[in-house]
Design an enzyme around this catalytic site. Structure first.
Site, PDB file in Angstrom:
ATOM      1  N   SER A 193      76.448  57.089  35.281  1.00 56.87           N
ATOM      2  CA  SER A 193      75.168  56.764  34.707  1.00 56.87           C
ATOM      3  C   SER A 193      74.230  56.240  35.784  1.00 56.87           C
ATOM      4  O   SER A 193      73.975  56.899  36.779  1.00 56.87           O
ATOM      5  CB  SER A 193      75.400  55.757  33.578  1.00 56.87           C
ATOM      6  N   ASP A 203      75.148  64.899  26.450  1.00 59.24           N
ATOM      7  CA  ASP A 203      74.967  63.494  26.817  1.00 59.24           C
ATOM      8  C   ASP A 203      73.641  62.991  26.251  1.00 59.24           C
ATOM      9  O   ASP A 203      72.585  63.536  26.560  1.00 59.24           O
ATOM     10  CB  ASP A 203      74.968  63.357  28.340  1.00 59.24           C
ATOM     11  N   HIS A 228      78.340  60.016  26.427  1.00 60.10           N
ATOM     12  CA  HIS A 228      77.727  59.634  27.692  1.00 60.10           C
ATOM     13  C   HIS A 228      78.724  59.684  28.840  1.00 60.10           C
ATOM     14  O   HIS A 228      79.689  58.936  28.854  1.00 60.10           O
ATOM     15  CB  HIS A 228      77.139  58.234  27.554  1.00 60.10           C
TER      16      HIS A 228
END
Length: 524
Positions: free
Chosen positions: A247, A468, A496
């Site tokens: 991320s 995602d 995610h």
């Protein structure tokens, strides 16, 4: 991870607190609660004037949160080289501290403390890999401590609490009561009075962080964090870094590759953030993810309590939000508003398909039984409110770190962007698309590092997941296209990041351990 901004829905939670439902594993907020409630939201009775363009920048108070220190002996940045960390047991990890400059432009001035964690391999380690779970502002130590012992078990994993975060020198803001009130502000203001209330709340929050944090608030950029990672590398006597960034951790990795290409080993950037100025909004990713959930629910053989078609399911959800705008649900001293309900739905989407059943149950309880508990629990997880009513330190580290990287465009631009987001992301945009927090932040944003291309870096593995919600697949395509040496890996799935998916056994582990680079564009 990404969490909703009090000024908008998302930001880059990017494997943040919602790690609770993220495939990566929860960042345990109980490890780092915020300061005790200290009363007033801000020490000033009257807010400073907000300019139309740019931030209302304020003088920096002489405040030193825990971890400020004198720099090591020597001169310049060299005084931070060759530190000797002393490792100690800390739960399932070993931990140590090192010092880094508060301000890399002035390394002979104050230092701050970073806490570094190490998870040893199950046997002789095949390789040592640095890992960052995102946020920004998520605790790397919590990430390591809560990993499944079987996950990447043959690797020695190193992570750290980035500056401003948890066990490192922390950002400190107001207390629990003020945080509760802030979370109740309406992110879909309908008139000038509601817009002023939202902007005032965000400005008071920022001022409380400045009052509790001082000069550290000016030095929380991702570039600072990337430079910190290089000092950790030096302290561990490594000539290069092998790295797994999830991320927002992908941004740390990309900037590190830009700054220190000769020290880049094998880099995996999973759940890429937007470095290429994509036309695809994060909120559009969440719209797409909620639509996928509605499709799944409508197709269930056992039936869907929210509707017979995808359109009916989405209508039930947005209908609940509409009702809560004027008739919030109350139970056990808590209130479910339109904003907290939408945040609760958004939080569940981080887990992908595994989170669908629980989300449907929470929505059904709120709609048919007027029971807000399920959605409130989900909203709390994403925002950083703990079950005992305290707020985790992440609730302060995240916005402070996010605003350190945000452009200084001002409040007028924030209102224009909110109107645009509401049109481009028609599900979440109208209820969570207003982001004013960074527009009224009390310290300036540092100069941009510029376009990140890492032209001299070795091959970098960029992974994008097609479903995602928080870091849309289009962002991975953009990062892979902009980084000169990037190889794009496509994970077909929901949720995610691709962490611990089949992509890791098929592609990531062979690359980290043996340097086996997959073909560009491979799908797993």
């Amino acid at each position: 991870m990404i969490r909703p901004r009090r000024g908008s829905v998302v930001a880059i939670l990017l494997v943040t607190l919602t790690l609770v439902s993220c495939s990566v594993g929860m960042v345990d907020p109980t490890l780092s609660p915020g300061p005790p409630d200290e009363g007033p939201a801000t020490p000033v009775a009257t807010l400073p004037e907000r300019p139309t363009e740019g931030r209302p920048v304020q003088p920096v108070p002489d405040v030193s949160p825990p971890g400020f220190a004198d720099p090591p002996s020597g001169r310049g940045l060299g005084r931070y080289r060759n530190q000797q960390p002393v490792w100690r047991d800390c739960g399932r990890l070993q931990c140590a501290t090192i010092l880094v400059p508060l301000d890399y432009a002035h390394p002979d001035a104050a230092a701050i403390t970073l806490t570094v964690g190490r998870r040893t391999a199950s046997g002789p380690p095949s390789v040592t890999v640095f890992a960052n779970p995102g946020g920004p502002g998520a605790s790397g130590l919590s990430f390591l401590a809560q990993l499944d012992p079987a996950s990447l078990a043959d690797l020695e994993l190193i992570s750290w609490d980035p500056r401003g975060t948890a066990a490192s020198t922390p950002v400190r803001c107001w207390g629990d009561t003020a945080s509760d009130a802030y979370a109740q502000l309406d992110l879909s203001p309908d008139d000038a009075a509601e817009r002023a209330e939202l902007a005032d709340g965000a400005q008071r929050f920022g001022l409380s962080c400045l009052a509790g944090t001082g000069a550290l608030l000016e030095h929380l950029s991702t570039e600072d964090t990337a430079r910190d990672m290089d000092l950790i590398r030096d302290a561990l006597r490594l000539t290069s870094v092998d790295y797994l960034g999830l991320s927002n951790g992908t941004l740390i990795g990309a900037i590190y590759a830009q700054l220190f290409p000769d020290r880049v080993g094998r880099f995996v950037l999973d759940g890429a953030v937007d470095i290429a100025r994509s036309r695809f909004l994060q909120l559009q990713g969440f719209d797409r993810a909620l639509t996928a959930m509605a499709d799944w629910c409508a197709a269930r053989s056992s039936g869907c309590p929210l509707g017979r078609t995808s359109e009916e399911v989405l209508g039930s959800i947005t209908g609940l939000w509409d009702r809560l705008e004027t008739e919030p649900l109350k139970a056990d001293g808590r209130t479910l508003t339109q904003t907290t309900a939408a945040v609760g739905v958004l939080q569940s989407l981080y887990a992908g398909e595994t989170g669908y059943p629980g989300l449907v149950s929470a929505l059904d309880s709120a709609i048919r039984r007027s029971d807000p508990a399920g959605l409130l629990r989900r909203s709390d997880r994403l925002l950083g409110r703990l079950p005992d009513g305290r707020w985790s330190q992440f609730a302060y580290a995240y916005p402070a770190s996010r605003c350190a990287d945000a452009p200084n465009t001002g409040i007028a631009d924030a209102w224009r962007e909110a109107a645009l987001d509401a049109r481009r992301a028609p599900i979440f945009g109208p209820v969570l698309g207003t982001d004013v927090e960074c527009a009224v932040w009390p310290v300036d944003a540092p100069a941009s590092i510029g376009k990140i291309t890492a032209p001299k870096a070795p091959p970098l593995l960029v992974i994008g997941t097609t479903g995602d919600p928080a870091t849309p697949y289009e962002w991975a395509q953009g990062m892979a296209g902009q980084l000169r040496s990037a190889v794009l890996v496509t994970h077909r799935g929901t949720g995610h990041t691709a962490f611990d998916s089949a992509c890791y056994s098929a592609v990531v582990k062979p690359f980290l351990v043996d340097g086996r680079l997959p073909a560009d564009g491979i799908t797993c």
